[in-house]
Design a protein around this motif. Structure first.
Motif, PDB file in Angstrom:
ATOM      1  N   HIS A 174       0.748  -1.738   0.182  1.00  0.00           N
ATOM      2  CA  HIS A 174      -0.120   0.156  -0.045  1.00  0.00           C
ATOM      3  C   HIS A 174       0.819   1.887  -0.199  1.00  0.00           C
ATOM      4  O   HIS A 174       0.295   2.693  -0.446  1.00  0.00           O
ATOM      5  CB  HIS A 174      -1.262  -0.093   1.499  1.00  0.00           C
ATOM      6  N   ALA A 175       1.670   1.016   0.744  1.00  0.00           N
ATOM      7  CA  ALA A 175       2.986   2.135   0.576  1.00  0.00           C
ATOM      8  C   ALA A 175       3.456   2.687  -0.607  1.00  0.00           C
ATOM      9  O   ALA A 175       3.617   3.898  -0.870  1.00  0.00           O
ATOM     10  CB  ALA A 175       3.688   2.551   1.807  1.00  0.00           C
ATOM     11  N   ALA A 176       3.718   1.770  -1.507  1.00  0.00           N
ATOM     12  CA  ALA A 176       4.471   1.868  -2.421  1.00  0.00           C
ATOM     13  C   ALA A 176       3.190   2.269  -3.925  1.00  0.00           C
ATOM     14  O   ALA A 176       3.847   2.936  -3.868  1.00  0.00           O
ATOM     15  CB  ALA A 176       4.767   0.203  -3.220  1.00  0.00           C
ATOM     16  N   THR A 177       2.097   1.206  -3.712  1.00  0.00           N
ATOM     17  CA  THR A 177       1.258   1.746  -4.657  1.00  0.00           C
ATOM     18  C   THR A 177       0.968   4.140  -4.219  1.00  0.00           C
ATOM     19  O   THR A 177       0.697   3.864  -4.932  1.00  0.00           O
ATOM     20  CB  THR A 177      -0.164   1.235  -4.040  1.00  0.00           C
ATOM     21  N   ALA A 178       0.930   4.050  -2.543  1.00  0.00           N
ATOM     22  CA  ALA A 178       0.704   5.189  -2.555  1.00  0.00           C
ATOM     23  C   ALA A 178       1.562   6.438  -2.885  1.00  0.00           C
ATOM     24  O   ALA A 178       1.221   7.525  -3.587  1.00  0.00           O
ATOM     25  CB  ALA A 178       0.476   5.780  -1.111  1.00  0.00           C
ATOM     26  N   SER A 179       2.386   5.659  -2.744  1.00  0.00           N
ATOM     27  CA  SER A 179       3.932   6.803  -3.530  1.00  0.00           C
ATOM     28  C   SER A 179       4.139   6.747  -4.454  1.00  0.00           C
ATOM     29  O   SER A 179       4.114   7.991  -5.662  1.00  0.00           O
ATOM     30  CB  SER A 179       5.359   5.753  -3.168  1.00  0.00           C
ATOM     31  N   GLN A 180       3.300   5.849  -5.618  1.00  0.00           N
ATOM     32  CA  GLN A 180       3.369   5.918  -7.408  1.00  0.00           C
ATOM     33  C   GLN A 180       1.942   7.148  -7.873  1.00  0.00           C
ATOM     34  O   GLN A 180       1.936   7.914  -8.507  1.00  0.00           O
ATOM     35  CB  GLN A 180       2.950   4.547  -7.830  1.00  0.00           C
ATOM     36  N   LEU A 181       1.140   6.569  -6.837  1.00  0.00           N
ATOM     37  CA  LEU A 181       0.186   7.564  -6.880  1.00  0.00           C
ATOM     38  C   LEU A 181       0.113   8.963  -6.939  1.00  0.00           C
ATOM     39  O   LEU A 181      -0.393   9.799  -8.013  1.00  0.00           O
ATOM     40  CB  LEU A 181      -1.221   7.073  -6.411  1.00  0.00           C
ATOM     41  N   ASP A 182       0.960   9.359  -5.697  1.00  0.00           N
ATOM     42  CA  ASP A 182       1.602  10.394  -5.052  1.00  0.00           C
ATOM     43  C   ASP A 182       1.911  10.778  -6.437  1.00  0.00           C
ATOM     44  O   ASP A 182       1.338  12.219  -7.174  1.00  0.00           O
ATOM     45  CB  ASP A 182       2.640  10.602  -4.437  1.00  0.00           C
ATOM     46  N   GLY A 183       3.376  10.299  -7.016  1.00  0.00           N
ATOM     47  CA  GLY A 183       3.576  10.999  -8.409  1.00  0.00           C
ATOM     48  C   GLY A 183       2.078  11.071  -9.326  1.00  0.00           C
ATOM     49  O   GLY A 183       2.524  12.186  -9.717  1.00  0.00           O
ATOM     50  N   THR A 184       1.667  10.619  -9.587  1.00  0.00           N
ATOM     51  CA  THR A 184       0.346  10.507 -10.546  1.00  0.00           C
ATOM     52  C   THR A 184      -0.112  11.768 -10.479  1.00  0.00           C
ATOM     53  O   THR A 184      -0.749  12.953 -11.227  1.00  0.00           O
ATOM     54  CB  THR A 184      -0.520   9.114 -10.699  1.00  0.00           C
ATOM     55  N   VAL A 185      -0.570  12.111  -9.144  1.00  0.00           N
ATOM     56  CA  VAL A 185      -1.728  12.798  -8.350  1.00  0.00           C
ATOM     57  C   VAL A 185      -0.342  14.195  -9.315  1.00  0.00           C
ATOM     58  O   VAL A 185      -0.617  15.236  -9.396  1.00  0.00           O
ATOM     59  CB  VAL A 185      -1.574  13.253  -6.934  1.00  0.00           C
ATOM     60  N   GLU A 186       1.253  14.275  -8.486  1.00  0.00           N
ATOM     61  CA  GLU A 186       1.493  15.641  -8.673  1.00  0.00           C
ATOM     62  C   GLU A 186       1.627  16.228 -10.537  1.00  0.00           C
ATOM     63  O   GLU A 186       0.805  17.114 -10.497  1.00  0.00           O
ATOM     64  CB  GLU A 186       2.905  15.360  -8.148  1.00  0.00           C
ATOM     65  N   ARG A 187       1.686  14.896 -10.960  1.00  0.00           N
ATOM     66  CA  ARG A 187       1.980  15.087 -12.690  1.00  0.00           C
ATOM     67  C   ARG A 187       0.248  15.780 -13.304  1.00  0.00           C
ATOM     68  O   ARG A 187       0.282  16.263 -14.056  1.00  0.00           O
ATOM     69  CB  ARG A 187       1.850  13.461 -13.384  1.00  0.00           C
ATOM     70  N   ALA A 188      -1.031  14.499 -12.702  1.00  0.00           N
ATOM     71  CA  ALA A 188      -2.302  15.343 -12.987  1.00  0.00           C
ATOM     72  C   ALA A 188      -2.795  16.529 -13.103  1.00  0.00           C
ATOM     73  O   ALA A 188      -2.274  17.592 -13.601  1.00  0.00           O
ATOM     74  CB  ALA A 188      -3.476  14.128 -12.501  1.00  0.00           C
ATOM     75  N   ARG A 189      -1.517  17.570 -11.740  1.00  0.00           N
ATOM     76  CA  ARG A 189      -2.065  18.688 -11.076  1.00  0.00           C
ATOM     77  C   ARG A 189      -0.973  19.544 -12.313  1.00  0.00           C
ATOM     78  O   ARG A 189      -1.832  20.364 -12.206  1.00  0.00           O
ATOM     79  CB  ARG A 189      -1.650  18.606  -9.869  1.00  0.00           C
ATOM     80  N   THR A 190      -0.485  19.143 -12.117  1.00  0.00           N
ATOM     81  CA  THR A 190       0.404  19.879 -13.159  1.00  0.00           C
ATOM     82  C   THR A 190      -0.540  19.796 -15.189  1.00  0.00           C
ATOM     83  O   THR A 190       0.119  20.611 -15.295  1.00  0.00           O
ATOM     84  CB  THR A 190       1.939  19.473 -13.429  1.00  0.00           C
ATOM     85  N   ALA A 191      -0.315  18.635 -15.082  1.00  0.00           N
ATOM     86  CA  ALA A 191      -2.167  19.245 -16.153  1.00  0.00           C
ATOM     87  C   ALA A 191      -2.847  19.601 -15.937  1.00  0.00           C
ATOM     88  O   ALA A 191      -2.894  20.422 -16.953  1.00  0.00           O
ATOM     89  CB  ALA A 191      -1.818  17.458 -16.656  1.00  0.00           C
ATOM     90  N   ALA A 192      -3.062  19.286 -15.012  1.00  0.00           N
ATOM     91  CA  ALA A 192      -4.419  19.922 -15.491  1.00  0.00           C
ATOM     92  C   ALA A 192      -4.162  21.811 -14.894  1.00  0.00           C
ATOM     93  O   ALA A 192      -5.085  22.696 -15.543  1.00  0.00           O
ATOM     94  CB  ALA A 192      -5.353  20.013 -13.666  1.00  0.00           C
TER      95      ALA A 192
END
Length: 130
Positions: free
Chosen positions: A95-113
């Motif tokens: 779950h920690a690894a998945t959350a870390s990956q999703l944190d990166g996705t969140v950051e990229r999605a925010r940047t794209a948004a």
């Protein structure tokens, strides 16, 4: 007469010796009976102690068996808890690894948004100028 006196003395000596022998036999019998009684009481006392100690040993054996069962139960439970803890640790790491990956996705999605917000604002401004 001397012979008769010797015979009488011999008979008296024999009677005294017989009386002493009979008394010695009675005394020995009495001592043996007393010894028999004392040894009988001693043996009975030891039998009582034997029964008491046998009962105590049986109680201790039952208690030991109960404690052994509890020991095995707790040992098995501890092993089960260790396995569960290991599994929970593994899941937590996943779950920690998945959350870390999703944190990166969140950051990229925010940047794209943010980028798309900027472009939309630019497009709206150009549209407003037309």
């Amino acid at each position: 007469m001397k012979t008769a006196l010797i015979i009488i003395v011999a008979l008296i000596v024999l009677a005294v010796l017989a009386t002493l022998a009979i008394r010695a036999m009675h005394s020995r019998r009495a001592r043996r009976a007393e010894l028999r009684d004392r040894l009988g009481m001693e043996a009975a006392g030891h039998r009582q102690e034997l029964q008491a100690n046998a009962a105590k040993a049986q109680e201790a054996d039952q208690a030991a068996k109960g404690h052994r069962r509890q020991f095995e139960h707790h040992r098995d439970e501890a092993e089960r808890f260790r396995r569960e803890a290991d599994e929970h640790e593994r899941l937590a790491e996943e779950h920690a690894a998945t959350a870390s990956q999703l944190d990166g996705t969140v950051e990229r999605a925010r940047t794209a948004a943010s980028r798309h917000d900027d472009r939309a604002s630019d497009a709206e401004q150009r549209l407003g100028k037309l």
